[in-house]
Scaffold this active site. Structure first.
Site, short mmCIF file in Angstrom:
data_model
loop_
_atom_site.label_atom_id
_atom_site.label_comp_id
_atom_site.label_asym_id
_atom_site.label_seq_id
_atom_site.Cartn_x
_atom_site.Cartn_y
_atom_site.Cartn_z
N HIS A 1 0.73 -1.19 0.07
CA HIS A 1 0.12 -0.01 0.07
C HIS A 1 0.92 1.19 -0.02
O HIS A 1 1.39 1.42 0.94
CB HIS A 1 -0.83 -0.07 1.34
CG HIS A 1 -1.98 1.10 1.27
ND1 HIS A 1 -1.63 2.13 2.17
CD2 HIS A 1 -2.87 1.43 0.57
CE1 HIS A 1 -2.65 2.89 2.16
NE2 HIS A 1 -3.51 2.50 0.89
N ARG A 2 0.76 2.07 -0.92
CA ARG A 2 1.56 3.13 -1.29
C ARG A 2 3.21 2.55 -1.24
O ARG A 2 3.99 3.36 -0.91
CB ARG A 2 1.52 4.08 -0.30
CG ARG A 2 0.06 4.62 -0.02
CD ARG A 2 -0.28 5.79 0.95
NE ARG A 2 -1.84 5.67 1.32
CZ ARG A 2 -2.25 6.60 1.99
NH1 ARG A 2 -1.48 7.41 2.79
NH2 ARG A 2 -3.52 6.46 2.39
N GLU B 1 0.81 -0.67 -4.85
CA GLU B 1 -0.33 0.33 -5.12
C GLU B 1 0.14 1.60 -5.48
O GLU B 1 1.08 2.18 -4.80
CB GLU B 1 -0.99 0.17 -3.82
CG GLU B 1 -2.43 0.60 -3.86
CD GLU B 1 -2.80 2.14 -3.36
OE1 GLU B 1 -3.98 2.50 -3.33
OE2 GLU B 1 -1.93 2.56 -2.64
N ASP C 1 -1.25 5.67 -5.79
CA ASP C 1 -2.22 6.54 -6.14
C ASP C 1 -2.01 7.61 -7.15
O ASP C 1 -0.90 8.18 -7.04
CB ASP C 1 -2.72 7.29 -4.53
CG ASP C 1 -3.17 6.35 -3.75
OD1 ASP C 1 -4.21 5.57 -3.92
OD2 ASP C 1 -2.61 6.20 -2.34
N HIS D 1 -0.71 10.51 -3.03
CA HIS D 1 -2.05 10.09 -2.20
C HIS D 1 -2.80 11.46 -2.12
O HIS D 1 -4.22 11.35 -2.55
CB HIS D 1 -1.77 9.67 -0.70
CG HIS D 1 -3.32 9.21 -0.05
ND1 HIS D 1 -3.73 10.01 0.52
CD2 HIS D 1 -4.07 7.94 -0.36
CE1 HIS D 1 -5.10 9.45 1.01
NE2 HIS D 1 -5.26 8.34 0.58
N GLU E 1 -4.73 3.47 -8.57
CA GLU E 1 -6.00 4.30 -8.20
C GLU E 1 -6.13 5.68 -8.74
O GLU E 1 -5.22 6.49 -8.51
CB GLU E 1 -6.12 4.39 -6.75
CG GLU E 1 -7.32 5.06 -6.24
CD GLU E 1 -7.77 5.13 -4.79
OE1 GLU E 1 -6.93 4.66 -3.88
OE2 GLU E 1 -8.38 5.86 -4.23
O1 G3P Z 1 -6.81 1.90 -2.51
C1 G3P Z 1 -6.97 1.23 -1.46
C2 G3P Z 1 -6.98 2.34 -0.50
O2 G3P Z 1 -5.57 2.64 -0.60
C3 G3P Z 1 -7.81 3.25 -0.28
O3 G3P Z 1 -7.57 4.34 0.47
O4 G3P Z 1 -6.99 6.57 1.02
O5 G3P Z 1 -5.37 4.74 0.95
O6 G3P Z 1 -5.99 5.48 -1.22
P1 G3P Z 1 -6.43 5.39 0.46
CA CA Z 2 -5.16 4.01 -2.64
#
Ligand code: G3P
Ligand code: CA
Length: 298
Positions: free
Chosen positions: A43-44, A70, A72, A85, A152
């Site tokens: 995540h990130r 992941e 953003d 993000h 995303e």
């Molecule tokens: O993309 C899944 C999750 O990352 C969504 O929340 O705010 O971390 O982008 P956020």
């Molecule tokens: Ca995300």
């Protein structure tokens, strides 16, 4: 018997997501241990260890056995897609302002690493000083076809045309289209409109619908059916999910990816409940959990 069909549905979808020729980690359910394996999404990047959305964080995610990076996306004033993000640069750089008001040249002058050293002195590294916010192209230049991406579209209403730009870049890097390995790129968004735009341009890209819930999450048959029209899965905050929610969604043939799961106890619980995969800032922890479950498999 029902559990068998559930296993078949998830396995088929994971194979679908990964492509027949891919060595993608298959989700696997055993009646004794719940789901053993799962898709590990950094995540990130490995953002529990390094500044989020930097090349270092992505590198670490891969090194820690994350299956997907992941990313953003935000878009600069001059139309460059960047990995960030927030809509502003306030939290993760030394300056303040909206990304949409800044050119790429201005973005590139920012230090996207030092905030991490200040926030997490126990994880401080001189390597993080002065790190740049990467463009999507820079990420793909570095990790290209050897990595898999959950991308995303953030705030698509603020950035008209971001879907077209994204797909043009993915085509340019040969990550989608005729010669791609299917499932190496997944596009995710909270915006139904943005996901539908992606499919208007390229229907072959697997989509994940992100959902916001006040816990506990409840989903109707109608909602499941609508999402299935365009998406292969859903993503939602892990605190909102329940075994019943996961069962309903996976029984329908959709995959489930809770975010952002950082504690091993929660990872194990969600695997017991049968999630397809999860977003984590600690892909190393999730990998350890999965390996431990595999080693206990009868
Ligand atoms: O993309 C899944 C999750 O990352 C969504 O929340 O705010 O971390 O982008 P956020
Ligand atoms: Ca995300």
């Amino acid at each position: 018997m029902l559990r068998y069909f559930r296993w078949m549905a998830i396995t088929s979808l994971v194979i679908y997501l990964s492509g027949a020729s891919s060595d993608f980690a298959l989700a696997e359910i055993s009646s004794d241990y719940g789901q053993i394996n799962a898709i590990n999404i950094s995540h990130r990047g490995a953002s529990g260890h390094a500044p989020e959305h930097t090349l270092q964080a992505y590198e670490l995610g891969n090194a820690m056995n994350g299956d997907y990076i992941e990313i953003d996306l935000q878009m600069t004033k001059d139309g460059e897609l960047i990995a960030l993000h927030d809509e502003t640069i306030d939290r993760t750089t030394e300056r303040k302002g909206l990304v949409k008001n800044l050119t790429l040249k201005e973005i590139k002058k920012l230090d996207a690493g030092s905030w991490f050293n200040d926030a997490f002195p126990e994880k401080m590294s001189t390597e993080y000083l002065g790190l740049q916010i990467p463009t999507l192209r820079e990420v793909l230049d570095r990790f290209g076809p050897d990595s898999k991406f959950f991308i995303e579209t953030k705030s698509p209403e603020v950035y008209p045309g971001m879907e077209e730009k994204l797909i043009n870049i993915l085509n340019e890097y040969n990550l989608i289209g005729a010669h791609h390995t299917f499932g190496n790129v997944v596009v995710q968004s909270f915006s139904v409109e943005s996901l539908r735009k992606v499919h208007e341009i390229d229907k072959s890209i697997p989509l994940v619908q992100l959902l916001s819930y006040y816990a506990p999450a409840v989903i109707t048959d109608t909602e499941v059916s609508k999402i299935k029209e365009y998406a292969v899965g859903v993503g939602l905050h892990y605190t909102a999910v329940s075994p019943g929610y996961i069962k309903k969604v996976t029984d329908s043939g959709l995959m489930v990816f809770p975010y952002t799961v950082n504690e091993k106890e929660d990872m194990n619980m969600l695997l017991d409940w049968g999630v397809t995969g999860m977003f984590t800032n600690y892909p190393d922890r999730l990998n350890e959990v999965i390996q431990s479950r595999i080693s206990k498999k009868p």
